[in-house]
Scaffold this motif. Structure first.
Motif, mmCIF file in Angstrom:
data_model
loop_
_atom_site.group_PDB
_atom_site.id
_atom_site.type_symbol
_atom_site.label_atom_id
_atom_site.label_comp_id
_atom_site.label_asym_id
_atom_site.label_seq_id
_atom_site.Cartn_x
_atom_site.Cartn_y
_atom_site.Cartn_z
ATOM 1 N N LYS A 30 -4.366 -4.661 -22.687
ATOM 2 C CA LYS A 30 -5.521 -5.472 -22.322
ATOM 3 C C LYS A 30 -5.407 -5.989 -20.897
ATOM 4 N N VAL A 31 -4.239 -6.491 -20.532
ATOM 5 C CA VAL A 31 -4.026 -6.995 -19.180
ATOM 6 C C VAL A 31 -4.080 -5.855 -18.171
ATOM 7 N N ARG A 32 -3.428 -4.759 -18.499
ATOM 8 C CA ARG A 32 -3.394 -3.600 -17.600
ATOM 9 C C ARG A 32 -4.797 -3.070 -17.322
ATOM 10 N N ASP A 33 -5.606 -2.912 -18.365
ATOM 11 C CA ASP A 33 -6.962 -2.389 -18.188
ATOM 12 C C ASP A 33 -7.847 -3.373 -17.441
ATOM 13 N N PHE A 34 -7.649 -4.666 -17.688
ATOM 14 C CA PHE A 34 -8.453 -5.677 -16.999
ATOM 15 C C PHE A 34 -8.165 -5.662 -15.493
ATOM 16 N N SER A 45 1.397 -16.942 -23.092
ATOM 17 C CA SER A 45 1.659 -16.468 -24.449
ATOM 18 C C SER A 45 0.657 -15.425 -24.913
ATOM 19 N N HIS A 46 -0.542 -15.419 -24.319
ATOM 20 C CA HIS A 46 -1.605 -14.531 -24.780
ATOM 21 C C HIS A 46 -2.243 -13.806 -23.599
ATOM 22 N N ALA A 73 0.750 -12.583 -14.085
ATOM 23 C CA ALA A 73 0.239 -11.553 -15.002
ATOM 24 C C ALA A 73 1.396 -10.984 -15.812
ATOM 25 N N PHE A 74 1.985 -11.826 -16.641
ATOM 26 C CA PHE A 74 3.090 -11.392 -17.482
ATOM 27 C C PHE A 74 3.118 -12.257 -18.737
ATOM 28 N N SER A 131 2.856 -3.472 -19.505
ATOM 29 C CA SER A 131 3.308 -3.462 -20.896
ATOM 30 C C SER A 131 2.239 -3.939 -21.873
ATOM 31 N N ASN A 132 1.127 -4.463 -21.347
ATOM 32 C CA ASN A 132 0.068 -4.968 -22.215
ATOM 33 C C ASN A 132 -1.246 -4.281 -21.863
#
Length: 316
Positions: free
Chosen positions: A303-307, A255-256, A247-248, A300-301
């Motif tokens: 979308k990833v953090r909320d998911f 990349s996305h 998850a980075f 730091s992202n």
């Protein structure tokens, strides 16, 4: 029943109970979930969706800092491989005294800790590639010295901290090397670890490198799974598999954000539907730099953090 028989029965029961008590309890009410942190100050950031946190301390005092910051008493998963590695020999040692002291100096009252041994066999193999004689000899002997050392490490830590245990995560590359060298044999994993797993950061269906090849996460997982079953049959301690989701954002990895959320979703379904999978680690939460590559963790992202937050909050 004769009193002598009763005494013998109780003695045997105590022996059985004590033997099981040396190992970490993998039969838990909830499965272990949590990300690897890069700073102790990040512990409070993950409390809403985690019941555990990972840490990879560079020095013993870092362990104290992480445990002192664990006010919500999440399960600490503390990486200790760096603290046991001797770069001169390319091998590991079993002196856990500095680790023990660092834990005892903390304010932590619970002794239930998972000690993470991260990629130990791959570390020894890389030492051999640097012409470390002891490491090469150990590989020739199917890691006999490393396995013996880690058995002692686990036994010492369980003795000092009742209820603690060992988590072994091995590199996908090491699994490939082993299967290429010994295609008809099971891969080697630490035989006293309560949790076994692997790491490979990339597409779930095709992960690896041009140098060593690309395979699916399921292929790597099946290698670890087969070894885990054999070890459990020989010595039942309740072993379970521990899975690790990348998850980075970083060059040549993810990349996305959509690549990350897709992988985390697959791993979440595996966690929910396979009883013998006992935990899921998220690599990683904070940012760090290694060999010139910057790894931007989940925090730091948005979308990833909320998911991750929404996916695991109900499973905490």
């Amino acid at each position: 029943m004769d009193n002598k028989v009763i005494i013998i029965f109780i003695f045997l029961l105590l022996i059985s109970t004590n033997a099981n008590a040396f190992y970490f309890n993998t039969d838990r009410q909830k499965k272990i979930i949590g990300p690897l942190l890069t700073k102790a100050s990040q512990i409070n950031e993950i409390q809403n969706f985690s019941n555990a946190f990972g840490a990879a301390p560079n020095k013993p005092s870092d362990i104290t800092d992480y445990l002192n910051g664990n006010s919500n008493e999440m399960l600490p998963v503390i990486g200790i491989d760096k603290l046991l590695f001797d770069s001169d020999t390319g091998m590991f040692h079993h002196d856990v005294s500095l680790i023990v002291d660092a834990i005892k100096q903390s304010v932590a009252t619970k002794t239930e800790i998972l000690f993470l041994i991260d990629e130990p066999l791959w570390t020894v193999r890389k030492s051999c590639l640097k012409n470390k004689h002891d490491a090469c000899y150990d590989i020739e002997n199917r890691y006999a010295a490393t396995l013996s050392t880690m058995r002692v490490v686990g036994q010492l830590l369980r003795k000092h901290f009742p209820g603690s245990g060992v988590l072994h995560i091995e590199s996908w590359a090491e699994l490939v090397f082993q299967k290429n060298e010994f295609p008809n044999e099971k891969v080697i994993m630490l035989d006293e670890a309560e949790y076994l797993g692997f790491d490979c950061y990339g597409n779930f269906y095709s992960c690896g490198s041009e140098e060593y090849g690309y395979y699916s996460h399921l292929e790597y997982g099946s290698l670890v799974w087969d070894t885990m079953q054999d070890l459990e049959l020989a010595n039942p301690i309740g072993r379970k598999m521990f899975i690790v989701a990348g998850a980075f954002l970083a060059e040549n990895y993810f990349s996305h954000p959509e690549e990350i959320t897709h992988l985390v979703l697959i791993y979440t379904r595996l966690l929910d539907n396979v009883e013998m999978i006992g935990g899921l680690g998220i690599f990683l939460w904070g940012d760090f730099e290694e060999n010139g590559t910057i790894f931007y963790g989940a925090r730091s992202n948005e979308k990833v953090r909320d998911f991750i937050n929404s996916t695991f909050k109900s499973r905490k």
